[in-house]
Design an enzyme around this catalytic site. Structure first.
Site, PDB file in Angstrom:
ATOM      1  N   SER A 158       0.843  -1.188   0.000  1.00 23.30           N
ATOM      2  CA  SER A 158       0.000   0.000   0.000  1.00 23.30           C
ATOM      3  C   SER A 158       0.887   1.249   0.000  1.00 23.30           C
ATOM      4  CB  SER A 158      -0.967  -0.050   1.188  1.00 23.30           C
ATOM      5  OG  SER A 158      -1.984   0.909   1.054  1.00 23.30           O
ATOM      6  N   GLU A 185      -9.206  -5.767  -3.337  1.00 24.23           N
ATOM      7  CA  GLU A 185      -8.602  -4.581  -2.717  1.00 24.23           C
ATOM      8  C   GLU A 185      -9.633  -3.642  -2.091  1.00 24.23           C
ATOM      9  OE1 GLU A 185      -5.438  -3.904  -2.347  1.00 24.23           O
ATOM     10  OE2 GLU A 185      -4.301  -4.861  -3.956  1.00 24.23           O
ATOM     11  N   HIS A 227      -7.730  -5.774   0.774  1.00 23.08           N
ATOM     12  CA  HIS A 227      -6.473  -5.010   0.775  1.00 23.08           C
ATOM     13  C   HIS A 227      -5.607  -5.423   1.957  1.00 23.08           C
ATOM     14  CE1 HIS A 227      -3.970  -1.512  -0.141  1.00 23.08           C
ATOM     15  NE2 HIS A 227      -4.062  -1.105   1.119  1.00 23.08           N
TER      16      HIS A 227
END
Length: 552
Positions: free
Chosen positions: A221, A339, A433
């Protein structure tokens, strides 16, 4: 010349040589003592590993040093106690429920520039893996339990996790800050912290048994965003040899002094934020209590980004990669199929019916609307919106990274993580995610209290073991491999990728056919027309600029 050596020429080469040559010793008490350039550090020797926590790699960025590049940490004589984690960097207090909330974080402070090392007890010239945590450049720490490096160290890797300044304290640009800078720039302080940590690794990791000439940077990320920044940063060149970007997003980035791509300059944003927090000048900003400052800036809408300043970040990341000026290193990049299932705040309000959805897509995508509707059809609007935002941010970025490395003669390895399990799937979070992290770290039992817990089964452990092997072998020699698992071929003419479901599948080619081409075309046209590319996609996409020759 490295960043720290530019700032502090007094840090002599003799000290650095001595630190590199120093070796670790394990005392009878179970302590592990290592000499570094700043002084000895005492960690813990346990289960065949040496573990050191909270080692300072730069001076505290406090007082007048707030919003200055990281400076060398003052040396010490007595052994530094590295048995406990150091402070996390200042970050907003969590409000409301989040699966990412983590009570394992230590106390926060501006004095937070520290790192942690897990090393095999008898390591010598071992591969080094440097982890950059995620959290939107706003939250997180290298000490989170999920990032425990023991499993990597058990496989012969010297593992390092780092902290870096976050939020407004890490990324604020401001006209007064630029004016006081010898280089006339501001912002990017958190990125400079990451570079300083890599310099510390270069200068000290041999004493822990690591090879400073075999360093892999990795992150997820915002940590993966940081990896892309580091790949474009001249000051980071030569400090790493391989890169892993998990769920990176190569979005349009603010320019220091000029408005661009529909966004104000970074300095303009900084001046606005200063006004909103009630600071009339830089002195007042530096005098503010840090927790109050970071909370008020977040409430004012401040979102931290890197700043294209012509120095630390010399240009838009997409442009640097297009020009082939990024770090020439092997890359592993990938994303998760779900995600956005845990990031629904990125989604706009859904149209009430298929007719309205299709009308919005046609309005935003113009002559590419047919391709957009083919990828994101109206028969399931929620799934289409989840996929459109996922692909525009994470899928496109991952494929772009491996493609661009191939263009400069470097191998790229692409993956998609599509693994679900009951606790996640029952909450609509299949392959959400960051859900790959417990598996690739081997930390299925080190998740935070709200994280959907993977089941303790042989199948889950086998998937985790395979992923650990792929990641650590990439860190070792630049080619991911795992015993008794499918070969992971480089992305090339057949666009090969690895598919992680219940087990790894390595025979797949051409991930989501046409996905990359659609979003690359959209980005290219927006870039040519000075329109930003972020999560403003799908039903909220601005009208697509016309075709231009450079995008054909």
């Amino acid at each position: 010349m490295t960043l720290l050596s530019r700032i502090a020429p007094a840090l002599s080469a003799a000290i650095l040589v001595a630190a590199t040559a120093a070796c670790a010793s394990t005392a009878e008490s179970g302590d592990a003592v290592v000499d570094t350039a700043s002084g000895p550090v005492r960690g813990v020797a346990r289960d065949g590993l040496k573990i050191f926590k909270g080692i300072p790699f730069a001076a505290p960025p406090t007082g007048e040093a707030r919003w200055t590049p990281p400076a060398p940490v003052p040396a010490w004589d007595d052994a530094f106690d590295a048995s406990e984690f150091g402070n996390a960097c200042m970050q907003p207090r969590r409000r409301g429920f989040s699966i990412y909330a983590d009570s394992s974080l230590p106390d926060t402070s501006e004095d937070c520039l520290n790192l942690n090392v897990w090393a095999p007890e008898n390591a010598a010239n071992a591969p080094v893996f440097v982890w950059i945590h995620g959290g939107s450049l706003t939250s997180g720490a290298g000490s989170q339990s999920l990032y425990n490096g023991a499993e990597f160290a058990k496989r012969g890797i010297v593992y390092v996790s780092i902290n870096y300044r976050l939020g407004v304290l890490g990324y604020l640009a401001h006209p007064e800050l630029s004016a006081e800078s010898p280089d006339g720039v501001s912002g990017n302080y958190g990125l400079l912290d990451q570079i300083a940590a890599l310099e510390w690794v270069e200068d000290n990791i041999a004493a822990f048994g690591g090879d400073p000439d075999n360093v892999t940077i990795a992150g997820e990320s915002a940590g993966a965003l940081s990896v892309t920044y580091l790949m474009t940063a001249p000051a980071a060149r030569g400090l790493f040899d391989k890169a892993i970007a998990q769920s990176a997003y190569m979005l349009s980035t603010p320019e220091l002094k000029e408005a661009s791509f529909g966004a104000p300059s970074a300095e303009t944003t900084g001046a606005y934020v200063a006004g909103k927090v009630g600071a009339e000048d830089l002195a007042a900003l530096r005098a503010m209590e840090p927790q109050s400052l970071i909370e008020k800036a977040a409430q004012a809408g401040y979102i931290p980004w890197g700043t294209v300043d012509g120095l630390t970040l010399p240009g838009q990341p997409v442009n640097v990669f297009d020009e082939g000026e990024q770090a020439p290193v092997p890359v592993m990049a990938g994303f998760n199929s779900g995600e956005i299932r845990s990031l629904r705040f990125l989604l706009p309000k859904a149209p009430s019916n298929a007719e309205d959805y299709e009308a919005a897509i046609r309005k935003g995508y113009g002559d590419l609307a047919g391709a957009a509707l083919e990828h994101y059809p109206s028969r399931d609007i929620d799934e289409a919106m989840l996929a459109a935002t996922r692909d525009a941010m994470y899928g496109w970025t991952a494929e772009r990274l491996v493609r661009k490395q191939g263009e400069i003669g470097q191998p790229g390895f692409l993956y998609i993580f599509d693994h679900g399990y009951p606790a996640a799937d029952q909450n609509g979070l299949n392959a959400f995610h960051a859900s790959e992290l417990p598996y690739m770290f081997g930390n299925l039992d080190r998740i935070s209290e709200f994280w959907p817990a993977p089941p303790d089964t042989a199948e889950e452990r086998a998937l985790s073991e395979a992923m650990i092997s792929y990641w650590t072998s990439f860190a070792r020699d630049g080619a991911p491999a795992a015993a008794d698992q499918p070969a992971w071929r480089p992305y090339g003419a057949d666009e090969a990728y690895m598919y992680f479901a219940d087990t790894p599948h390595g025979a797949d080619t051409d991930l989501l056919p046409g996905m990359f081409e659609l979003h690359e075309e959209v980005m290219c046209r927006r870039r040519a027309a000075d329109v930003g590319w972020t999560w403003n996609v799908g039903v909220i996409a601005p009208p697509l600029p016309p075709q231009v020759s450079e995008c054909q």
